[in-house]
Design a protein around this motif. Sequence first.
Motif, mmCIF file in Angstrom:
data_model
loop_
_atom_site.group_PDB
_atom_site.id
_atom_site.type_symbol
_atom_site.label_atom_id
_atom_site.label_comp_id
_atom_site.label_asym_id
_atom_site.label_seq_id
_atom_site.Cartn_x
_atom_site.Cartn_y
_atom_site.Cartn_z
ATOM 1 N N UNK A 1 33.755 23.679 31.070
ATOM 2 C CA UNK A 1 35.206 23.875 30.988
ATOM 3 C C UNK A 1 35.635 24.926 29.718
ATOM 4 N N UNK A 2 36.602 25.530 29.702
ATOM 5 C CA UNK A 2 37.395 26.106 28.701
ATOM 6 C C UNK A 2 37.779 25.040 27.795
ATOM 7 N N UNK A 3 37.779 25.020 26.339
ATOM 8 C CA UNK A 3 38.266 23.855 25.705
ATOM 9 C C UNK A 3 39.780 23.696 25.809
ATOM 10 N N UNK A 4 40.614 24.616 25.776
ATOM 11 C CA UNK A 4 41.922 24.691 26.181
ATOM 12 C C UNK A 4 42.361 23.928 27.456
ATOM 13 N N UNK A 5 41.623 24.209 28.559
ATOM 14 C CA UNK A 5 41.741 23.659 29.936
ATOM 15 C C UNK A 5 41.257 22.185 29.857
ATOM 16 N N UNK A 6 40.276 21.881 29.210
ATOM 17 C CA UNK A 6 39.738 20.313 29.199
ATOM 18 C C UNK A 6 40.729 19.596 28.392
ATOM 19 N N UNK A 7 41.266 20.104 27.198
ATOM 20 C CA UNK A 7 42.242 19.258 26.567
ATOM 21 C C UNK A 7 43.508 19.311 27.322
ATOM 22 N N UNK A 8 43.878 20.215 28.202
ATOM 23 C CA UNK A 8 45.283 19.831 28.946
ATOM 24 C C UNK A 8 45.072 18.968 29.887
ATOM 25 N N UNK A 9 43.880 18.771 30.698
ATOM 26 C CA UNK A 9 43.217 17.915 31.671
ATOM 27 C C UNK A 9 43.306 16.530 31.175
ATOM 28 N N UNK A 10 42.884 16.408 29.858
ATOM 29 C CA UNK A 10 42.548 15.092 29.262
ATOM 30 C C UNK A 10 43.756 14.590 28.504
ATOM 31 N N UNK A 11 44.797 15.363 28.481
ATOM 32 C CA UNK A 11 45.950 15.197 27.666
ATOM 33 C C UNK A 11 45.829 14.748 26.182
#
Length: 82
Positions: free
Chosen positions: A49-59
């Motif tokens: 995944x894109x980093x920002x997307x992964x970060x958002x999903x994983x809070x």
Amino acid sequence: MYDFNELYNSYNYRKFFMRLELLNAKELETQHNLKKWAAIIKECRSSGMKILQWLEINNISKDKYYYWQRKLKETCIDTLER
């Protein structure tokens, strides 16, 4: 010759040893955090995944992610330079 117990019990040495113990505790905490964030960063990168997307999903905050990524890089560079 100095008696170690006498030195330890003196105010300055007691203060020195207390500071040394605190530094050791901080170093252990830093090592723990580096290992934890190395695993988080590895998981993020291997997700596809894109980093920002992964970060958002994983809070996970973007600032924390990039802070610890920088710290890991610095630690690796420092280790290689020794």
